[in-house]
Design an enzyme around this catalytic site. Structure first.
Site, PDB file in Angstrom:
ATOM      1  N   ASP A 102       7.071   7.473   3.758  1.00  0.00           N
ATOM      2  CA  ASP A 102       5.729   6.921   3.711  1.00  0.00           C
ATOM      3  C   ASP A 102       4.985   7.442   4.941  1.00  0.00           C
ATOM      4  O   ASP A 102       5.600   7.759   5.952  1.00  0.00           O
ATOM      5  CB  ASP A 102       5.786   5.394   3.715  1.00  0.00           C
ATOM      6  CG  ASP A 102       4.442   4.801   3.303  1.00  0.00           C
ATOM      7  OD1 ASP A 102       4.307   3.582   3.316  1.00  0.00           O
ATOM      8  OD2 ASP A 102       3.522   5.589   2.987  1.00  0.00           O
ATOM      9  N   SER A 103       3.662   7.507   4.833  1.00  0.00           N
ATOM     10  CA  SER A 103       2.880   8.272   5.819  1.00  0.00           C
ATOM     11  C   SER A 103       2.569   7.504   7.089  1.00  0.00           C
ATOM     12  O   SER A 103       2.099   8.071   8.066  1.00  0.00           O
ATOM     13  CB  SER A 103       1.540   8.665   5.188  1.00  0.00           C
ATOM     14  OG  SER A 103       0.934   7.486   4.659  1.00  0.00           O
ATOM     15  N   GLY A 104       2.808   6.198   7.089  1.00  0.00           N
ATOM     16  CA  GLY A 104       2.487   5.450   8.298  1.00  0.00           C
ATOM     17  C   GLY A 104       1.241   4.614   8.144  1.00  0.00           C
ATOM     18  O   GLY A 104       1.014   3.692   8.915  1.00  0.00           O
ATOM     19  N   GLY A 105       0.412   4.908   7.151  1.00  0.00           N
ATOM     20  CA  GLY A 105      -0.820   4.154   6.955  1.00  0.00           C
ATOM     21  C   GLY A 105      -0.534   2.672   6.855  1.00  0.00           C
ATOM     22  O   GLY A 105      -1.010   1.855   7.641  1.00  0.00           O
ATOM     23  N   PHE A 106       0.314   2.327   5.935  1.00  0.00           N
ATOM     24  CA  PHE A 106       0.601   0.909   5.651  1.00  0.00           C
ATOM     25  C   PHE A 106       1.169   0.211   6.873  1.00  0.00           C
ATOM     26  O   PHE A 106       0.764  -0.877   7.253  1.00  0.00           O
ATOM     27  CB  PHE A 106       1.598   0.856   4.516  1.00  0.00           C
ATOM     28  CG  PHE A 106       1.969  -0.531   4.089  1.00  0.00           C
ATOM     29  CD1 PHE A 106       3.233  -1.031   4.358  1.00  0.00           C
ATOM     30  CD2 PHE A 106       1.059  -1.338   3.419  1.00  0.00           C
ATOM     31  CE1 PHE A 106       3.582  -2.311   3.958  1.00  0.00           C
ATOM     32  CE2 PHE A 106       1.408  -2.619   3.018  1.00  0.00           C
ATOM     33  CZ  PHE A 106       2.671  -3.098   3.291  1.00  0.00           C
ATOM     34  N   ASP A 156      -3.167   7.196   4.444  1.00  0.00           N
ATOM     35  CA  ASP A 156      -4.157   6.364   3.749  1.00  0.00           C
ATOM     36  C   ASP A 156      -4.384   5.062   4.507  1.00  0.00           C
ATOM     37  O   ASP A 156      -3.631   4.717   5.413  1.00  0.00           O
ATOM     38  CB  ASP A 156      -3.646   6.036   2.346  1.00  0.00           C
ATOM     39  CG  ASP A 156      -2.399   5.155   2.393  1.00  0.00           C
ATOM     40  OD1 ASP A 156      -1.577   5.361   3.323  1.00  0.00           O
ATOM     41  OD2 ASP A 156      -2.237   4.277   1.527  1.00  0.00           O
ATOM     42  N   GLY A 225      -2.120  -0.284  -1.946  1.00  0.00           N
ATOM     43  CA  GLY A 225      -3.035  -1.413  -1.859  1.00  0.00           C
ATOM     44  C   GLY A 225      -2.767  -2.510  -2.869  1.00  0.00           C
ATOM     45  O   GLY A 225      -3.616  -3.357  -3.125  1.00  0.00           O
ATOM     46  N   CYS A 313      28.123  -8.229 -13.335  1.00  0.00           N
ATOM     47  CA  CYS A 313      27.641  -7.188 -12.422  1.00  0.00           C
ATOM     48  C   CYS A 313      28.795  -6.275 -12.013  1.00  0.00           C
ATOM     49  O   CYS A 313      29.892  -6.734 -11.715  1.00  0.00           O
ATOM     50  CB  CYS A 313      27.019  -7.851 -11.180  1.00  0.00           C
ATOM     51  SG  CYS A 313      26.472  -6.666  -9.942  1.00  0.00           S
TER      52      CYS A 313
HETATM   53  C1  LIG Z   1       4.752   1.007   1.500  1.00  0.00           C
HETATM   54  C2  LIG Z   1       3.451   0.487   0.924  1.00  0.00           C
HETATM   55  C3  LIG Z   1       3.442  -0.721   0.251  1.00  0.00           C
HETATM   56  C4  LIG Z   1       2.241  -1.202  -0.285  1.00  0.00           C
HETATM   57  C5  LIG Z   1       1.044  -0.505  -0.156  1.00  0.00           C
HETATM   58  C6  LIG Z   1       1.042   0.725   0.543  1.00  0.00           C
HETATM   59  C7  LIG Z   1      -0.165   1.512   0.735  1.00  0.00           C
HETATM   60  O1  LIG Z   1      -1.269   1.140   0.265  1.00  0.00           O
HETATM   61  N1  LIG Z   1      -0.089   2.672   1.420  1.00  0.00           N
HETATM   62  C8  LIG Z   1       1.074   3.121   1.944  1.00  0.00           C
HETATM   63  N2  LIG Z   1       1.057   4.303   2.635  1.00  0.00           N
HETATM   64  N3  LIG Z   1       2.248   2.442   1.787  1.00  0.00           N
HETATM   65  C9  LIG Z   1       2.243   1.239   1.101  1.00  0.00           C
HETATM   66 ZN   LIG Z   2      26.815  -7.725  -7.984  1.00  0.00          ZN
END
Ligand SMILES: Cc1cccc2c(=O)nc(N)[nH]c12
Ligand SMILES: [Zn+2]
Length: 378
Positions: A102-106, A156, A225, A313
Site C-alpha cells: 500500500d502506498s502510505g496514503g491511508f 492517494d 475510502g 476446519c
Molecule cells: C488499506 C486501505 C484501507 C481502506 C482504504 C484505503 C484507501 O482509501 N487508500 C489506501 N491507500 N489504502 C486503504
Molecule cells: Zn481452524
C-alpha cells in the site's frame, strides 16, 4: 456460464476465467512475476514485513498467495533503501509468493497524529519518534520501487467518513492528479501500479474518479475510502456505482475489507481482491472467525470444551488443538495461543475465498451467497 474471456497482458494481467449468473461475480487468474494467482483472493496483511504471529512457511501451507505490506511503516522503519540493499522485500522476509504494498496514503491519515495535506503531498509526524515526515506521490512510488513488490499502489488520500461534498470533490480530484504523478514516477518494469478510486460516499464523485482513472489506463484498480465507518449498505451502493465502470479484464481490489459477509457481497459486485487486518487483529484478542459468526474462545464457556474451534476446519489449530487448550494459552498470555487463533482466522478467510471461487466456477455463486448469509450472524 458465460464463455471464457481473457487476454494475456504483461504483469498483473487479469485473465477472467468465468463470469456467472446474474451477478458480477467472476473467477480470474492474476499474472505476476511471482506466480499466477486465483481470484477472488484474500491477502493477509503483513504491515511491517511480517504477518503477525505466523511464519512464511505457515502462510504457504494455509494457501496464502499474495500478502500485503505497508510503505508508510517500512519507510519509517527500517527504511526502504535498507530493504533494497537486503535484496528487496521478498528476500528480506523470505516470501516467494506475491507481495502488494500500500502506498502510505491511508496510514498517514489514520496513523500520523499531525498532518497537513497540500497539492505536493502529506506532511505528518512519525508515530514512532514524532519526527516530521513528508510523503508525496514521487516519494511513495520510489519507496515502493525500492521494496520491489509485484503490485504497488498510487499515492492517494483516503477521505475520512463523513466528509463534506466539497472536501470530497477537491480531495478526489487531487487523488487523480496524484495518480498521474504516481504513474510518471513509476519507472520499474516488472511491477504493476494500481490506481485507487476515491469519491467519498458520493455516487457522482465515485463515477468521476473511476472514469478519470480508467482513462489513465492502469493494469488494475483499488477501490479506496470504503470500510471507513460508513454503514454497510452505503459501501455496497458505492460498489454498485463504481465497479461496473472498471474494465472487466483488469483486477479490482477492495481495500481494507473485511468480514465474510462483506466479502461475499463485494464478490457479487465483481471485486477480485481483498485485504483486511481484522482476522489477525481479532485473533490477538482471542476471537475466532467461523461460518456462523465470531467465537470468543477466551470466554469461560469454553474452559472445558474439548472440541476444536471448528470441526470442519482443515487448519493446523483445528486439526490438533481444542478450544479448552487455546483458551488456556490465551488466559496464560502464551504466545502460542495467539499463533493458533491467527492461523485459524487466516485459514478461514483464505478457504472462504477458495469456496467462493469454486461456487463461481460451478455457476452456483448466488445460492452459495444465500446459504452463507443465512447462517452467518453479523
Ligand atoms: C488499506 C486501505 C484501507 C481502506 C482504504 C484505503 C484507501 O482509501 N487508500 C489506501 N491507500 N489504502 C486503504
Ligand atoms: Zn481452524
Amino acid at each position: 456460464t458465460c464463455a471464457f474471456a481473457g487476454q494475456k497482458k504483461v504483469l498483473a494481467a487479469y485473465e477472467e476465467a468465468v463470469k456467472c449468473g446474474y451477478s458480477g461475480a467472476r473467477a480470474g487468474r492474476l499474472h505476476t512475476p511471482h506466480g499466477v494467482f486465483d481470484t477472488p483472493m484474500f491477502m493477509p496483511v503483513g504491515t511491517q514485513a511480517t504477518v503477525k504471529a505466523v511464519s512464511p512457511r505457515e502462510l504457504k501451507e494455509m494457501g496464502a498467495q499474495i500478502i500485503l505490506s505497508n510503505t508508510y511503516h517500512l519507510y519509517l522503519r527500517p527504511g526502504t533503501e535498507l530493504v533494497a540493499e537486503a535484496g528487496g522485500l521478498h528476500r528480506f522476509m523470505d516470501w516467494d509468493g506475491g507481495i502488494l504494498t500500500d502506498s502510505g496514503g491511508f496510514q498517514v491519515f489514520s496513523l500520523g497524529p499531525l498532518r497537513k495535506i497540500t497539492e505536493e503531498g502529506a506532511a505528518f509526524r512519525s508515530h514512532i519518534d514524532g519526527s516530521t515526515q513528508f510523503l508525496s506521490p514521487e516519494i511513495a512510488i520510489k519507496a515502493q520501487m525500492n521494496l520491489g513488490a509485484d503490485i504497488i499502489m498510487a499515492f492517494d488520500e483516503c477521505i475520512p467518513y463523513p466528509a463534506e461534498y466539497q472536501y470530497a470533490k477537491l480531495s478526489t480530484e487531487r487523488t487523480t492528479r496524484w495518480a498521474e504523478r504516481s504513474q510518471k514516477a513509476h519507472t520499474r518494469s516488472g511491477q504493476a501500479l494500481f490506481a485507487i478510486v476515491q469519491g467519498g460516499m458520493y455516487q457522482d464523485l465515485r463515477r468521476v474518479s473511476a472514469n478519470d482513472l480508467v482513462s489513465l489506463d492502469f493494469p488494475g484498480y483499488g477501490i479506496g475510502g470504503l470500510s471507513v465507518g460508513e454503514p454497510k449498505p452505503v459501501m455496497y451502493e458505492m460498489l454498485e456505482q463504481t465497479v461496473p465502470l472498471l474494465p472487466e479484464n483488469k483486477p479490482r481490489y477492495l481495500m481494507g475489507v473485511g468480514t465474510p459477509d462483506c466479502l461475499v457481497e463485494a464478490v457479487r459486485y465483481g471485486i477480485d481482491m481483498f485485504d483486511c487486518v481484522f482476522p489477525t487483529r481479532v485473533a490477538r484478542n482471542g476471537t475466532a472467525m467461523t461460518k456462523s459468526g465470531r467465537l470468543v474462545v477466551k470466554n469461560a464457556a469454553y474452559a472445558k470444551d474439548f472440541l476444536p474451534i471448528d470441526e470442519n476446519c482443515g487448519c493446523y489449530a483445528c486439526q490438533n488443538f481444542s478450544r479448552a487448550y487455546i483458551r488456556h494459552l490465551l488466559k496464560a498470555d502464551e504466545i502460542f495461543g495467539l499463533r493458533l487463533t491467527t492461523i485459524h482466522n487466516l485459514y478461514f478467510l483464505l478457504d472462504f475465498t477458495k469456496k467462493m471461487r469454486q461456487a463461481i466456477l460451478e455457476d452456483r455463486f448466488l445460492s452459495f451467497r444465500e446459504e452463507f448469509l443465512a447462517q452467518y450472524c453479523k
